[in-house]
Design an enzyme around this catalytic site. Structure first.
Site, PDB file in Angstrom:
ATOM      1  N   PRO A  64     -66.284  -2.723  58.006  1.00  0.00           N
ATOM      2  CA  PRO A  64     -66.624  -2.681  59.433  1.00  0.00           C
ATOM      3  C   PRO A  64     -67.455  -1.449  59.764  1.00  0.00           C
ATOM      4  CG  PRO A  64     -64.323  -3.273  59.130  1.00  0.00           C
ATOM      5  CD  PRO A  64     -64.836  -2.877  57.784  1.00  0.00           C
ATOM      6  N   GLU A  65     -68.522  -1.655  60.534  1.00  0.00           N
ATOM      7  CA  GLU A  65     -69.406  -0.572  60.933  1.00  0.00           C
ATOM      8  C   GLU A  65     -69.226  -0.308  62.427  1.00  0.00           C
ATOM      9  OE1 GLU A  65     -73.409  -1.200  59.438  1.00  0.00           O
ATOM     10  OE2 GLU A  65     -72.646  -2.336  57.734  1.00  0.00           O
ATOM     11  N   HIS A  88     -49.458  -8.569  53.562  1.00  0.00           N
ATOM     12  CA  HIS A  88     -50.520  -7.564  53.578  1.00  0.00           C
ATOM     13  C   HIS A  88     -50.472  -6.664  54.808  1.00  0.00           C
ATOM     14  CE1 HIS A  88     -52.196  -9.437  50.067  1.00  0.00           C
ATOM     15  NE2 HIS A  88     -52.362 -10.591  50.694  1.00  0.00           N
ATOM     16  N   ARG A 110     -56.729  -5.312  50.726  1.00  0.00           N
ATOM     17  CA  ARG A 110     -57.229  -4.489  49.621  1.00  0.00           C
ATOM     18  C   ARG A 110     -56.766  -3.037  49.703  1.00  0.00           C
ATOM     19  NH1 ARG A 110     -63.338  -5.902  48.005  1.00  0.00           N
ATOM     20  NH2 ARG A 110     -62.566  -4.862  46.125  1.00  0.00           N
ATOM     21  N   ARG A 143     -86.594  15.146  56.631  1.00  0.00           N
ATOM     22  CA  ARG A 143     -85.936  15.344  55.337  1.00  0.00           C
ATOM     23  C   ARG A 143     -86.650  14.508  54.277  1.00  0.00           C
ATOM     24  NH1 ARG A 143     -79.451  15.231  56.840  1.00  0.00           N
ATOM     25  NH2 ARG A 143     -79.654  15.920  59.010  1.00  0.00           N
TER      26      ARG A 143
END
Length: 262
Positions: free
Chosen positions: A2-3, A88, A106, A142
């Site tokens: 997830p972002e 889970h 996971r 950069r």
């Protein structure tokens, strides 16, 4: 993983449910999700009042009347305010009104308590939806590949593979372009692409590519609008050429070789 849009969606879907609630008891079952002394963590959280729930980068910050609980969803983590605990479920929060579950098959996510600002959060760069255009342009000076730089959480907080690829496509910038070589016009276009795509993705509840759902168990819809991410070999919606996939910083990177220029 997830972002920013997915984490923001989760925060918005749990904030009203959690803010003002008191934690009655907790149970943690994974040494990976909650490293350290889980019994001590349970004791420290008992009776604590939840003051606010906010997002910082990809982290969920649950401010308590004493201390902060930091949640990182990892790859398959979910915060749920409905349903039942299962095999889970590695975090159960019994509240004075309701229940909060942390589900993570996971176990790459983390739930951590700290008295002050969490160190991992303190190292994050500015928020993409808050940084000014001038500050963004300055940070681009950069000698780094632009895709690698966008993935660097010390550069901007919250961007990941999906939204870096989609933003670079929208801006017409090749993922291997050198950040410092982008002229002002291209840097400005990228700035607005990032902000526009993140805002729209939040409106659609994020991208549900595999496990991600909001706190009510509902999937997002932004994956239906992906232009390049996950579309290797498919024709570009703009020019018809095949979308390519390469590795940048060990991450699969999708782009159109015709529309995106170095």
């Amino acid at each position: 993983m997830p972002e920013l849009p997915e984490v923001e969606t989760v925060v918005r879907s749990v904030a009203a449910h959690l803010t003002g609630r008191r934690i009655v008891s907790t149970r943690f079952t994974s040494r990976f999700v909650t490293p350290g002394n889980r019994a001590k963590l349970t004791q420290r959280l008992a009776g604590r009042r939840i003051e606010s729930v906010k997002r910082r980068g990809k982290f969920i910050l649950i401010a308590l009347d004493q201390g902060t609980l930091t949640v990182h969803l990892g790859m398959t983590g979910k915060l749920l305010i409905s349903g039942e605990a299962g095999a889970h479920t590695h975090g159960v929060f019994h509240l004075d009104d309701g229940l909060l579950l942390y589900h993570d098959p996971r176990q790459f996510g983390r739930i951590e308590f700290s008295d002050g600002a969490p160190p991992r959060v303190a190292r994050l760069g500015p928020e993409p939806l808050e940084i000014s255009l001038e500050a963004f342009q300055a940070r681009l000076r950069r000698k780094a590949r632009i895709k690698a730089l966008l993935l660097n959480q010390a550069f901007l907080a919250g961007l990941g593979n999906i939204y870096a690829d989609e933003s670079l496509f929208a801006a017409g910038i090749h993922p291997l372009a050198i950040a410092a070589r982008l002229n002002k016009a291209r840097a400005t276009k990228l700035y607005h692409a990032i902000r526009g795509i993140l805002t729209h993705a939040i409106q659609l509840g994020g991208s549900s590519m595999s496990d991600y759902v909001n706190a009510q168990g509902e999937r997002g819809w932004f994956q239906m609008e992906h232009r390049v991410y996950g579309r290797e070999g498919e024709p570009c919606a703009n020019c018809g050429q095949r979308i390519r996939k390469i590795l940048v910083s060990q991450r699969g990177t999708h782009f159109c070789p015709h529309c995106q220029k170095k």
